[in-house]
Design an enzyme around this catalytic site. Structure first.
Site, short mmCIF file in Angstrom:
data_model
loop_
_atom_site.label_atom_id
_atom_site.label_comp_id
_atom_site.label_asym_id
_atom_site.label_seq_id
_atom_site.Cartn_x
_atom_site.Cartn_y
_atom_site.Cartn_z
N GLU A 191 72.68 29.60 52.92
CA GLU A 191 73.91 29.70 52.16
C GLU A 191 74.90 29.77 53.38
OE1 GLU A 191 76.40 33.47 51.73
OE2 GLU A 191 74.55 33.96 50.79
N HIS A 192 74.77 30.44 54.66
CA HIS A 192 75.57 30.25 55.59
C HIS A 192 75.74 28.79 56.21
CE1 HIS A 192 76.24 34.46 57.29
NE2 HIS A 192 75.75 34.68 56.24
N HIS A 246 69.30 32.95 52.17
CA HIS A 246 70.85 33.54 53.01
C HIS A 246 71.03 32.44 54.08
CE1 HIS A 246 72.92 36.52 55.46
NE2 HIS A 246 73.59 36.37 54.31
#
Length: 446
Positions: free
Chosen positions: A74-75, A71
């Site tokens: 992803e950022h 995650h």
């Protein structure tokens, strides 16, 4: 009344099917030489497309000790690349009248843009750039680490239901990474650095670990030409590891979680069972579990609702669902909210009795027919949502299923019998279950 419902559902099934036959639903798939799988879903009713890149890498693929890195990455992919500055990607999408976003799950990470059809090549140009040209600066690492920590504070630490869900998932999985939250454990998130993100990126972000899905006003020939031009030159990763994970042992002891928090507004009971996922070429058990979840907890006419909400009024809410699209063993969950004045202990006893009664009485034939009609209608209406279809294929193809499996799924659901459902119900073993109580601390009232 039942005859009216049946007629209405059949009409709902037939009319959209005839209308959509000319406009949508054609699915084409092929592979580029570098290993990227391409799926094209045609829908020519409006000059728009959805461009999605799905990586077969999610939180369950993270190294131990680095929870949250999928995650986190992803950022970071919305930050700088060799060709773009931080934030430029989304700014270009917006300037061209589109929208974009991304999401991370246990088995995949996906990035998408919805734009006018004539902007598809621009999207591929930018997405191909960030597949291999990420530029991680110390400032971006620090900023985005703070962002994901704040996201966890807002969505998890400040949400008792989310905290409760984390604890029940951790109790459910004895040996598998599905027991670790997608966003990560706070103490590990705080330590994520450039090396963690770059290591995950270099290992998993490559064409031979990717599914490209384009849905909307396009043809397979157009997509192939553009994909070969922009994604084709990116070399495959010869060191991509086989997707092997730690497996769950046979679970032989039911577990209990009691989560107390003064912020709890409504105490409730959660029960999850470890069950098989949808397997490629062998989806029959998953189909039976899917329909079982509808029978037990699919709305106000479900078995548990009638038994616990309306007949005895012991609960104010009941539901059940099966998370079938999963690379590894998954869960079948039941939630009940006891009515005012009914203790969690009495609510759980009522749930246990209702499940026992179901195993003895079996499947109601009229209810099964009604559910199948509803499923047929929903499958047809789903064809009318080009975004939803793209998501369906993306989740499936990154979770071990094939295009053929997705196409066969409605027919497999329709072929499920009452005997299949009762056989699947035997998979709800108490020895492989976690029962959770979400409640206020003793002596604390609302």
């Amino acid at each position: 009344m039942l005859r009216f419902v049946r007629t209405a559902l059949i009409s709902a099934m037939l009319l959209p099917a005839a209308a959509m036959a000319q406009t949508s639903g054609k699915v084409t798939d092929f592979m580029l030489e570098n290993g990227i799988q391409v799926v094209v879903i045609e829908d020519h009713r409006a000059p728009v497309v959805q461009h999605m890149l799905w990586y077969r890498a999610g939180s369950a693929d993270e190294p131990k000790g680095s929870s949250g890195v999928a995650h986190f990455l992803e950022h970071l992919l919305f930050k700088a690349t060799k060709k773009m500055e931080a934030g430029e990607f989304s700014a270009v999408v917006a300037a061209n009248g589109g929208r974009d976003n991304a999401f991370t799950s246990y088995d995949y990470t996906a990035y998408f843009q919805r734009v006018a059809a004539d902007r598809l090549e621009l999207m591929m140009t930018m997405e191909a750039d960030r597949m291999k040209n990420i530029r991680l600066t110390p400032e971006n690492i620090a900023t985005e680490r703070d962002v994901i920590i704040e996201e966890r504070n807002q969505r998890t630490e400040n949400n008792v239901q989310a905290l409760f869900g984390e604890q029940t998932a951790a109790a459910q999985y004895l040996n598998h990474r599905y027991g670790t939250p997608i966003i990560g454990w706070m103490h590990e998130m705080e330590q994520l650095d450039r090396e963690d993100a770059l290591g995950f990126y270099e290992l998993y972000y490559s064409p031979n670990n990717t599914v490209l899905i384009v849905s909307g006003d396009v043809t397979p020939e157009e997509v192939r030409t553009l994909a070969e031009r922009h994604y084709g030159p990116i070399p495959r990763n010869p060191d991509l590891p086989e997707r092997l994970r730690t497996e769950e042992p046979r679970q032989n002891a039911e577990r209990r979680v009691i989560f107390r928090d003064a912020r709890v507004a409504q105490p409730y009971i959660s029960r999850s069972y470890l069950v098989p996922e949808r397997d490629s070429g062998a989806q029959e058990t998953a189909a039976a579990l899917t329909i079982l979840s509808e029978i037990l907890g699919g709305g106000s006419t479900s078995y548990l609702a009638e038994k616990l909400q309306f007949d005895t009024q012991l609960t104010s809410f009941t539901t059940a669902w099966y998370s079938g699209v999963s690379l590894d063993d998954t869960t079948f969950r039941v939630i009940i909210v006891p009515s005012d004045g009914v203790s969690l202990e009495d609510g759980e006893a009522a749930l246990d009795q209702a499940l026992t009664d179901f195993m003895q009485t079996g499947v109601d034939a009229e209810q099964l027919e009604r559910i199948k009609l509803q499923i047929r209608a929903s499958e047809i209406y789903a064809q009318d949502n080009v975004d939803g279809i793209a998501n369906r294929y993306g989740r499936a193809l990154t979770s071990g299923l094939t295009v053929e499996d997705v196409a066969a799924w409605p027919g497999i659901l329709d072929a499920v019998t009452a005997d299949d459902i009762m056989e699947a119900a035997k998979l709800l073993r108490r020895e492989a279950s976690v029962t959770g109580w979400l409640m206020r601390p003793e002596g604390v009232t609302q």
